[in-house]
Design an enzyme around this catalytic site. Structure first.
Site, mmCIF file in Angstrom:
data_model
loop_
_atom_site.group_PDB
_atom_site.id
_atom_site.type_symbol
_atom_site.label_atom_id
_atom_site.label_comp_id
_atom_site.label_asym_id
_atom_site.label_seq_id
_atom_site.Cartn_x
_atom_site.Cartn_y
_atom_site.Cartn_z
ATOM 1 N N TYR A 158 0.815 -1.215 0.000
ATOM 2 C CA TYR A 158 0.000 0.000 0.000
ATOM 3 C C TYR A 158 0.852 1.271 0.000
ATOM 4 O O TYR A 158 0.660 2.145 -0.852
ATOM 5 C CB TYR A 158 -0.975 -0.011 1.175
ATOM 6 C CG TYR A 158 -1.923 1.153 1.175
ATOM 7 C CD1 TYR A 158 -3.034 1.169 0.327
ATOM 8 C CD2 TYR A 158 -1.721 2.243 2.012
ATOM 9 C CE1 TYR A 158 -3.898 2.243 0.314
ATOM 10 C CE2 TYR A 158 -2.586 3.320 2.004
ATOM 11 C CZ TYR A 158 -3.684 3.321 1.157
ATOM 12 O OH TYR A 158 -4.543 4.389 1.144
ATOM 13 N N LYS A 162 1.209 4.192 -3.074
ATOM 14 C CA LYS A 162 0.856 5.599 -2.917
ATOM 15 C C LYS A 162 2.056 6.511 -3.178
ATOM 16 O O LYS A 162 1.883 7.651 -3.636
ATOM 17 C CB LYS A 162 0.263 5.840 -1.533
ATOM 18 C CG LYS A 162 -1.096 5.182 -1.333
ATOM 19 C CD LYS A 162 -2.125 5.656 -2.361
ATOM 20 C CE LYS A 162 -3.509 5.115 -2.092
ATOM 21 N NZ LYS A 162 -4.510 5.584 -3.082
#
Length: 233
Positions: A158, A162
């Site tokens: 994750y 990002k």
């Protein structure tokens, strides 16, 4: 009238953002992988539903054709995102390339896929805006600063996805100076993404997304912001 598309908007931050922007006078398309959930969500707030799976070229292209036929687009909010690690609970030795690929297909390639399809529509707007929903976990500065949540966060897929979104934001902003393109950090918001472990509400989390979606034509571009202001890369 400003027309806005929000991906992943049938619940959570996307849904709250849709509600707030409709209150502000926008025409909003609620993008959802599931047509029925999208229809129900859109009906609840007076939005328009559009089936849109950011991992599928055909779905994205069909959504672009539909919105083009309806009149065009001014604001794109790339909100759809996933996490396969259970909020960083997996041992990093158990993370596979396939897991990384799955997350990147939604969180990174999905942004590119949607932008590629909708850029022709946005170029026709007099004040095109793109908001990419990022995370403070993407900050390399914070990730290497002891005492910050980003430093202690153990997950791999994750936060790296990002960080890639942040770089995409910078590159698109430089290439499209007539646009306002920014990455935003909603904060640790209680949503399905983190099994509602977040410490703030969707109303609080949506604040920066809504603010940057309504940015003026002379506002910042190529930036990375939370509700308090600019974040360190």
């Amino acid at each position: 009238m400003t027309t806005t598309l929000i991906t992943g908007a049938n619940k959570g931050l996307g849904f709250e953002t849709a509600r707030r922007l409709i209150e502000a006078g926008h025409t909003v398309y609620v993008g959802s992988r599931d047509p029925e959930r999208g229809r129900i969500a859109a009906a609840r707030v007076g939005a328009r539903a559009v089936t849109l799976d950011v991992t599928d070229d055909t779905s994205v292209e069909a959504a672009a054709k539909l919105i083009e036929a309806d009149g065009g687009l001014d604001v794109l909010i790339n909100n759809a995102g996933i996490d396969v690690e259970g909020n960083g609970s997996l041992d990093i030795a158990d993370i596979t390339a396939d897991m990384m690929r799955e997350v990147f297909d939604t969180n990174v390639f999905g942004v590119v896929r949607v932008l590629h399809a909708f850029l022709p529509l946005l170029r026709r707007s007099t004040a095109p805006v793109v908001v990419n929903v990022s995370s403070s976990l993407a900050s390399l500065t914070r990730s290497t600063t002891p005492g910050t949540p980003a430093f202690t966060y153990p997950g791999l897929t994750y936060p790296t996805s990002k960080t890639a979104v942040n770089r995409l934001t910078v590159q698109y902003a430089k290439a499209l100076p007539g646009f306002r393109i920014n990455a935003v950090e909603p904060g640790y918001t209680a949503t399905d993404l983190n099994a509602h472990a977040g410490t703030q509400t969707v109303e609080q989390g949506a604040e920066i997304i809504v603010r940057m979606a309504r940015i003026a034509a002379d506002g910042p571009t190529g930036g990375y912001f939370d509700a308090e202001g600019p974040l360190p890369w």
